[in-house]
Design a protein around this motif. Structure first.
Motif, PDB file in Angstrom:
ATOM      1  N   ILE A 265       0.852  -1.199   0.000  1.00 42.62           N
ATOM      2  CA  ILE A 265       0.000   0.000   0.000  1.00 42.62           C
ATOM      3  C   ILE A 265       0.882   1.242   0.000  1.00 42.62           C
ATOM      4  CG2 ILE A 265      -1.506   1.369   1.507  1.00 42.62           C
ATOM      5  CD1 ILE A 265      -3.222  -1.050   1.908  1.00 42.62           C
ATOM      6  N   LYS A 266       0.599   2.133  -0.946  1.00 46.23           N
ATOM      7  CA  LYS A 266       1.443   3.319  -1.097  1.00 46.23           C
ATOM      8  C   LYS A 266       0.951   4.509  -0.286  1.00 46.23           C
ATOM      9  CE  LYS A 266       4.345   1.480  -4.055  1.00 46.23           C
ATOM     10  NZ  LYS A 266       4.357   0.238  -3.234  1.00 46.23           N
ATOM     11  N   VAL A 267      -0.347   4.604  -0.023  1.00 47.40           N
ATOM     12  CA  VAL A 267      -0.863   5.785   0.681  1.00 47.40           C
ATOM     13  C   VAL A 267      -0.519   5.694   2.172  1.00 47.40           C
ATOM     14  CG1 VAL A 267      -2.770   6.077  -0.971  1.00 47.40           C
ATOM     15  CG2 VAL A 267      -3.173   4.824   1.164  1.00 47.40           C
ATOM     16  N   PRO A 268      -0.480   6.846   2.871  1.00 48.68           N
ATOM     17  CA  PRO A 268      -0.246   6.811   4.313  1.00 48.68           C
ATOM     18  C   PRO A 268      -1.273   5.924   5.036  1.00 48.68           C
ATOM     19  CG  PRO A 268      -0.072   9.060   3.509  1.00 48.68           C
ATOM     20  CD  PRO A 268      -0.575   8.235   2.366  1.00 48.68           C
ATOM     21  N   THR A 269      -0.841   5.347   6.145  1.00 47.37           N
ATOM     22  CA  THR A 269      -1.683   4.409   6.888  1.00 47.37           C
ATOM     23  C   THR A 269      -2.009   4.970   8.271  1.00 47.37           C
ATOM     24  OG1 THR A 269       0.415   3.354   7.420  1.00 47.37           O
ATOM     25  CG2 THR A 269      -0.949   2.259   5.778  1.00 47.37           C
ATOM     26  N   GLN A 270      -3.008   4.364   8.900  1.00 49.92           N
ATOM     27  CA  GLN A 270      -3.381   4.740  10.268  1.00 49.92           C
ATOM     28  C   GLN A 270      -3.760   3.462  11.024  1.00 49.92           C
ATOM     29  OE1 GLN A 270      -5.905   8.311  11.478  1.00 49.92           O
ATOM     30  NE2 GLN A 270      -7.469   6.708  11.536  1.00 49.92           N
ATOM     31  N   GLY A 271      -3.423   3.398  12.287  1.00 49.34           N
ATOM     32  CA  GLY A 271      -3.854   2.248  13.089  1.00 49.34           C
ATOM     33  C   GLY A 271      -2.713   1.714  13.924  1.00 49.34           C
ATOM     34  N   ASN A 272      -2.796   0.486  14.265  1.00 45.02           N
ATOM     35  CA  ASN A 272      -3.906  -0.442  14.263  1.00 45.02           C
ATOM     36  C   ASN A 272      -3.850  -1.302  15.519  1.00 45.02           C
ATOM     37  OD1 ASN A 272      -1.775  -2.204  13.668  1.00 45.02           O
ATOM     38  ND2 ASN A 272      -3.027  -3.451  12.299  1.00 45.02           N
ATOM     39  N   LEU A 273      -3.466  -0.674  16.672  1.00 45.24           N
ATOM     40  CA  LEU A 273      -3.350  -1.422  17.927  1.00 45.24           C
ATOM     41  C   LEU A 273      -4.723  -1.950  18.356  1.00 45.24           C
ATOM     42  CD1 LEU A 273      -1.233  -2.073  20.257  1.00 45.24           C
ATOM     43  CD2 LEU A 273      -2.294  -0.170  21.477  1.00 45.24           C
ATOM     44  N   ASP A 274      -4.780  -3.214  18.707  1.00 39.14           N
ATOM     45  CA  ASP A 274      -6.009  -3.826  19.207  1.00 39.14           C
ATOM     46  C   ASP A 274      -6.418  -3.121  20.517  1.00 39.14           C
ATOM     47  OD1 ASP A 274      -7.958  -5.425  20.327  1.00 39.14           O
ATOM     48  OD2 ASP A 274      -6.939  -7.315  19.855  1.00 39.14           O
ATOM     49  N   PRO A 275      -7.606  -2.506  20.568  1.00 42.41           N
ATOM     50  CA  PRO A 275      -8.007  -1.781  21.789  1.00 42.41           C
ATOM     51  C   PRO A 275      -8.009  -2.675  23.035  1.00 42.41           C
ATOM     52  CG  PRO A 275      -9.816  -1.849  20.185  1.00 42.41           C
ATOM     53  CD  PRO A 275      -8.606  -2.387  19.495  1.00 42.41           C
ATOM     54  N   ASN A 276      -8.132  -3.990  22.857  1.00 39.10           N
ATOM     55  CA  ASN A 276      -8.087  -4.908  24.002  1.00 39.10           C
ATOM     56  C   ASN A 276      -6.719  -4.915  24.686  1.00 39.10           C
ATOM     57  OD1 ASN A 276     -10.742  -6.372  24.131  1.00 39.10           O
ATOM     58  ND2 ASN A 276     -10.214  -6.607  21.959  1.00 39.10           N
ATOM     59  N   ILE A 277      -5.661  -4.558  23.909  1.00 33.87           N
ATOM     60  CA  ILE A 277      -4.311  -4.520  24.486  1.00 33.87           C
ATOM     61  C   ILE A 277      -4.244  -3.480  25.609  1.00 33.87           C
ATOM     62  CG2 ILE A 277      -1.858  -4.054  23.971  1.00 33.87           C
ATOM     63  CD1 ILE A 277      -2.709  -6.580  22.587  1.00 33.87           C
ATOM     64  N   LEU A 278      -5.019  -2.391  25.446  1.00 35.81           N
ATOM     65  CA  LEU A 278      -5.015  -1.340  26.477  1.00 35.81           C
ATOM     66  C   LEU A 278      -5.624  -1.827  27.789  1.00 35.81           C
ATOM     67  CD1 LEU A 278      -5.941   1.897  24.473  1.00 35.81           C
ATOM     68  CD2 LEU A 278      -3.719   1.285  25.433  1.00 35.81           C
ATOM     69  N   LEU A 279      -6.280  -2.991  27.761  1.00 33.35           N
ATOM     70  CA  LEU A 279      -6.876  -3.549  28.989  1.00 33.35           C
ATOM     71  C   LEU A 279      -5.894  -4.470  29.704  1.00 33.35           C
ATOM     72  CD1 LEU A 279     -10.437  -4.516  27.611  1.00 33.35           C
ATOM     73  CD2 LEU A 279      -9.658  -2.318  28.498  1.00 33.35           C
ATOM     74  N   THR A 280      -4.682  -4.676  29.146  1.00 33.66           N
ATOM     75  CA  THR A 280      -3.738  -5.615  29.762  1.00 33.66           C
ATOM     76  C   THR A 280      -2.747  -4.883  30.677  1.00 33.66           C
ATOM     77  OG1 THR A 280      -2.264  -5.606  27.813  1.00 33.66           O
ATOM     78  CG2 THR A 280      -4.039  -7.245  27.849  1.00 33.66           C
ATOM     79  N   ASN A 281      -1.456  -4.881  30.365  1.00 31.57           N
ATOM     80  CA  ASN A 281      -0.483  -4.219  31.241  1.00 31.57           C
ATOM     81  C   ASN A 281       0.540  -3.444  30.410  1.00 31.57           C
ATOM     82  OD1 ASN A 281       1.820  -6.022  30.514  1.00 31.57           O
ATOM     83  ND2 ASN A 281       0.441  -7.561  31.365  1.00 31.57           N
ATOM     84  N   LYS A 282       1.345  -2.644  31.086  1.00 30.48           N
ATOM     85  CA  LYS A 282       2.256  -1.739  30.375  1.00 30.48           C
ATOM     86  C   LYS A 282       3.268  -2.490  29.505  1.00 30.48           C
ATOM     87  CE  LYS A 282       1.724   2.296  33.280  1.00 30.48           C
ATOM     88  NZ  LYS A 282       2.287   3.226  34.259  1.00 30.48           N
ATOM     89  N   ASP A 283       3.823  -3.592  30.007  1.00 31.28           N
ATOM     90  CA  ASP A 283       4.806  -4.340  29.210  1.00 31.28           C
ATOM     91  C   ASP A 283       4.208  -4.820  27.899  1.00 31.28           C
ATOM     92  OD1 ASP A 283       6.799  -3.968  30.972  1.00 31.28           O
ATOM     93  OD2 ASP A 283       6.600  -5.939  31.970  1.00 31.28           O
ATOM     94  N   ASN A 284       2.996  -5.323  27.999  1.00 31.71           N
ATOM     95  CA  ASN A 284       2.321  -5.840  26.810  1.00 31.71           C
ATOM     96  C   ASN A 284       1.968  -4.706  25.842  1.00 31.71           C
ATOM     97  OD1 ASN A 284       1.356  -8.130  25.432  1.00 31.71           O
ATOM     98  ND2 ASN A 284      -0.748  -7.564  25.980  1.00 31.71           N
ATOM     99  N   ILE A 285       1.534  -3.569  26.379  1.00 33.28           N
ATOM    100  CA  ILE A 285       1.221  -2.407  25.532  1.00 33.28           C
ATOM    101  C   ILE A 285       2.490  -1.979  24.798  1.00 33.28           C
ATOM    102  CG2 ILE A 285       0.536   0.037  25.550  1.00 33.28           C
ATOM    103  CD1 ILE A 285      -1.242  -0.627  27.995  1.00 33.28           C
ATOM    104  N   LYS A 286       3.602  -1.958  25.539  1.00 31.98           N
ATOM    105  CA  LYS A 286       4.878  -1.532  24.953  1.00 31.98           C
ATOM    106  C   LYS A 286       5.287  -2.462  23.816  1.00 31.98           C
ATOM    107  CE  LYS A 286       9.417   0.073  26.344  1.00 31.98           C
ATOM    108  NZ  LYS A 286      10.291   0.329  27.488  1.00 31.98           N
ATOM    109  N   LYS A 287       5.182  -3.749  24.054  1.00 27.61           N
ATOM    110  CA  LYS A 287       5.588  -4.747  23.053  1.00 27.61           C
ATOM    111  C   LYS A 287       4.801  -4.546  21.745  1.00 27.61           C
ATOM    112  CE  LYS A 287       4.331  -9.237  22.699  1.00 27.61           C
ATOM    113  NZ  LYS A 287       3.879 -10.483  23.308  1.00 27.61           N
ATOM    114  N   HIS A 288       3.492  -4.452  21.861  1.00 28.02           N
ATOM    115  CA  HIS A 288       2.651  -4.343  20.658  1.00 28.02           C
ATOM    116  C   HIS A 288       2.799  -2.987  19.973  1.00 28.02           C
ATOM    117  CE1 HIS A 288       0.733  -7.937  22.391  1.00 28.02           C
ATOM    118  NE2 HIS A 288       0.445  -8.206  21.128  1.00 28.02           N
ATOM    119  N   THR A 289       2.968  -1.931  20.764  1.00 27.76           N
ATOM    120  CA  THR A 289       3.107  -0.592  20.194  1.00 27.76           C
ATOM    121  C   THR A 289       4.420  -0.470  19.421  1.00 27.76           C
ATOM    122  OG1 THR A 289       1.780   0.318  21.976  1.00 27.76           O
ATOM    123  CG2 THR A 289       3.168   1.872  20.770  1.00 27.76           C
TER     124      THR A 289
END
Ligand code: 1CP
Length: 332
Positions: free
Chosen positions: A269-293
């Protein structure tokens, strides 16, 4: 030019901006307080003072790059005269579409009904410009609006029988597009810098109808927004082929849900993108948020990208985790 506009217009990759779908609202205690005192959701969306306050609430807490107007995609059916209410613990409840007298509706009446929304844009726009942040306006895509107008409530995982009549759908979509263009034009006239089109139920459409129900209506709106010299972000949630969507619709930015393979997207895909962290990740813990982000940031390191979630912030999210996420992206 705000950081988000730099990513879109100049394909900037040195700094990743961030805002979050559904950043204003249901998970913020300061919103819930206002909501308790304002049981009628449509009236709340038409209350200029409170719309300004709620729209700016997440910007007071987090170092985010945009405000999204506090409103709803169902202001469109409301604007053309369909009954819309929001019931606690149930969601939207709409009246019968056949009771809507469209012959008695026109552009002036529609704009008058929604004028408080446009006034809110005007005030917010002045405020945000001085802070160099974007003001995002939005609408539902024609198909997603049609789903609510015919189904009269949130749909289930599969397509309900009242949505299977494709020739009837096309007739209604024509009317929806007419009023969506008016709605978009007035948002831009009053200060929206970016328009996002939410096709939240794109994933419900059978493959053989994706052209008529998803690509063509989105493409018509994208062309319209671009003709007004404003960038347009498309979010065809759960659509089965984002690459084909981009080829057919040509949005300024494609917003990705959290089920996509981002390596494949970056490659194709050539156009700019936006996204895409699973909102459920924000319900877990900081280490996990960091890993996925960090994984998302690494993958889009050389691709113009706006950090966001793959769908809206969930009601049970702790604002502390949102703050943690925003700082991670900003410090990257
Ligand atoms: O009960 C409450 O307190 C109201 C909850 C709420 C809020 C805060 C609704 C009801 N709408 C909103 C605001 C809203 N809706 C915004 C502005 C706030 C922000 O994003 O920061 C936006 C952009 C929307 C968009 C919207 N509304 C979408 C598209 C995005 C998505 O989540 O897929 C959809 C599908 C709606 C319909 C809608 N509005 C509200 C509900 C409960 C629903 C139904 C959602 C569903 O069917 O799953």
């Amino acid at each position: 030019m705000s950081l988000i506009e730099k990513v879109i217009n100049k394909k900037e990759t040195s700094q990743t901006p961030i805002w979050l779908m559904r950043q204003a609202g249901r998970y913020l205690p300061e919103f819930k307080k206002i909501r308790e005192k304002n049981p009628n959701f449509i009236k709340l969306c038409l209350n200029e003072n409170l719309v300004q306050e709620i729209t700016l609430q997440p910007l007071k807490r987090f170092n985010i790059d945009a405000a999204i107007i506090f409103s709803d995609i169902l202001m469109l059916p409301y604007g053309i005269g369909q009954h819309v209410e929001f019931e606690k613990n149930f969601g939207p409840k709409l009246g019968e579409l056949k009771d809507v007298d469209l012959s008695n509706m026109n552009e002036d009446k529609f704009v008058k009904k929604l004028s408080p929304v446009y006034n809110s844009f005007k005030t917010l726009s002045g405020h945000l410009q001085s802070k160099n942040k974007s003001l995002i306006g939005f609408t539902g895509a024609p198909w997603t609006i049609l789903v609510y107008m015919l189904n009269k409530q949130s749909p289930k995982k599969e397509l309900d029988s009242n949505l299977r009549d494709i020739s009837e759908n096309k007739k209604i979509i024509k009317v929806i597009i007419k009023y969506l263009k008016i709605h978009i034009k007035n948002q831009i006239k009053n200060g929206a810098n970016i328009i996002q089109i939410f096709d939240s139920w794109a994933g419900l459409v059978e493959n053989k109808y994706v052209g008529e129900m998803i690509y063509e209506p989105n493409a018509e709106l994208v062309e319209f927004v671009k003709s007004l010299n404003v960038p347009v972000i498309c979010f065809p949630r759960d659509t089965n082929d984002y690459i084909e969507f981009v080829n057919e619709v040509d949005p300024s930015v494609i917003s990705l849900d959290y089920n996509v393979d981002i390596k494949n997207i970056v490659k194709n895909i050539k156009v700019p993108t936006q996204g895409n962290l699973d909102p459920n990740i924000l319900l877990t813990n900081k280490d996990n948020i960091k890993k996925h982000t960090l994984n998302i940031l690494e993958n889009f390191k050389y691709h113009p990208h706006i950090f966001n979630l793959g769908h809206g912030v969930l009601p049970q999210t702790d604002p502390i985790m949102v703050d943690y996420l925003v700082n991670l992206v900003k410090d990257y």
